[in-house]
Design an enzyme around this catalytic site. Structure first.
Site, PDB file in Angstrom:
ATOM      1  N   HIS A 106       0.863  -1.182   0.000  1.00 37.34           N
ATOM      2  CA  HIS A 106       0.000   0.000   0.000  1.00 37.34           C
ATOM      3  C   HIS A 106       0.901   1.234   0.000  1.00 37.34           C
ATOM      4  CE1 HIS A 106      -3.572   2.390   0.837  1.00 37.34           C
ATOM      5  NE2 HIS A 106      -2.878   3.025   1.751  1.00 37.34           N
ATOM      6  N   GLU A 140       8.864   0.923  -3.186  1.00 33.86           N
ATOM      7  CA  GLU A 140       7.991  -0.273  -3.203  1.00 33.86           C
ATOM      8  C   GLU A 140       8.719  -1.448  -3.854  1.00 33.86           C
ATOM      9  OE1 GLU A 140       4.043   0.387  -4.753  1.00 33.86           O
ATOM     10  OE2 GLU A 140       4.079   2.464  -4.080  1.00 33.86           O
TER      11      GLU A 140
HETATM   12  C1  GRF Z   1       1.269   1.321  -6.584  1.00 34.05           C
HETATM   13  O1  GRF Z   1       1.242   2.621  -6.031  1.00 34.05           O
HETATM   14  C2  GRF Z   1       1.016   0.337  -5.473  1.00 34.05           C
HETATM   15  O2  GRF Z   1       1.459   0.790  -4.215  1.00 34.05           O
HETATM   16  C3  GRF Z   1      -0.464   0.245  -5.448  1.00 34.05           C
HETATM   17  O3  GRF Z   1      -0.844   0.263  -6.825  1.00 34.05           O
HETATM   18  C4  GRF Z   1       0.083   1.126  -7.525  1.00 34.05           C
HETATM   19  C5  GRF Z   1       0.482   0.516  -8.844  1.00 34.05           C
HETATM   20  O4  GRF Z   1       1.231  -0.635  -8.572  1.00 34.05           O
HETATM   21  N1  GRF Z   1      -0.887  -0.977  -4.791  1.00 34.05           N
HETATM   22  P1  GRF Z   1       1.887  -1.484  -9.799  1.00 34.05           P
HETATM   23  O5  GRF Z   1       2.797  -0.553 -10.547  1.00 34.05           O
HETATM   24  O6  GRF Z   1       0.735  -1.954 -10.682  1.00 34.05           O
HETATM   25  O7  GRF Z   1       2.621  -2.591  -9.120  1.00 34.05           O
END
Ligand code: GRF
Length: 197
Positions: free
Chosen positions: A111, A176
């Protein structure tokens, strides 16, 4: 025993790719067995297929408001894959307690906020509006309460003068991609000790 991971996405899957890259290192206690999306047009599906991982799209739209029917359709390929661990990675559907309970203690999510701050959406805009000096991301165990389960890791970034939600999102997303693979490695090895980057 190598854990078998199903990754659920809704879009580009940048976190999914970070997890696949790390699991491809060879010394990892988990292997990917499926990438599933609620959106057949999710860009991450093609990336996962190119990486040699089985994929499935279960479009949530035909199910309308019948969440249980959608989740039953989504759960079937997950069970068929033999997955014993689910990683939500940019997955944008709220899951019912029944779905979550089926993988209680075996479902992770990332998150884009320092939980318990800012559960839900628009986390970066909310941090900016609050005048926060730092922001970040959290990996947590998924429980029936949205964005609320035991924290398994967090990474912090500074909020810079002039930041927009987009510039802050970009800085957080970079963390992340470091945090989620690090947490999955430990979690798959049976270690739930939180990581703070
Ligand atoms: C990111 O900000 C993640 O934290 C949230 O969704 C967004 C896109 O994630 N859960 P990703 O690039 O599809 O992994």
């Amino acid at each position: 025993m190598t854990r078998r991971v199903a990754i659920l996405i809704s879009g580009g899957g940048s976190n999914m790719m970070a997890l696949l890259r790390d699991m491809g290192q060879g010394d990892h206690p988990a292997q990917p067995v499926l990438v599933a999306s609620n959106d057949p047009s999710a860009g991450g599906l093609a990336k996962a297929a190119a990486a040699g991982v089985a994929t499935v799209a279960v479009d949530h739209r035909p199910f309308g408001k019948d969440r249980a029917a959608f989740e039953a359709a989504l759960m079937q390929p997950i069970l068929d894959s033999g997955a014993d661990l689910i990683c939500l990675a940019g997955f944008m559907r709220v899951l019912t307690p029944a779905f979550v309970q089926a993988f209680a203690g075996r479902m992770l999510n990332i998150h884009p906020s320092l939980l318990p701050l800012y559960p839900g959406l628009h986390t970066h805009q909310r941090a900016l509006e609050a005048g926060d000096q730092e922001a970040g991301c959290t990996v947590h165990e998924v429980t029936p309460v949205l964005d609320d389960g035991p924290i398994l890791g967090q990474a912090r970034v500074p909020v810079m003068p002039g930041d927009t939600a987009d510039s802050l999102a970009t800085r957080v997303l970079e963390q992340e991609h470091r945090l989620y693979p690090a947490v999955l490695r430990r979690f798959a090895a049976g270690n739930r000790t939180p990581i703070y980057l």
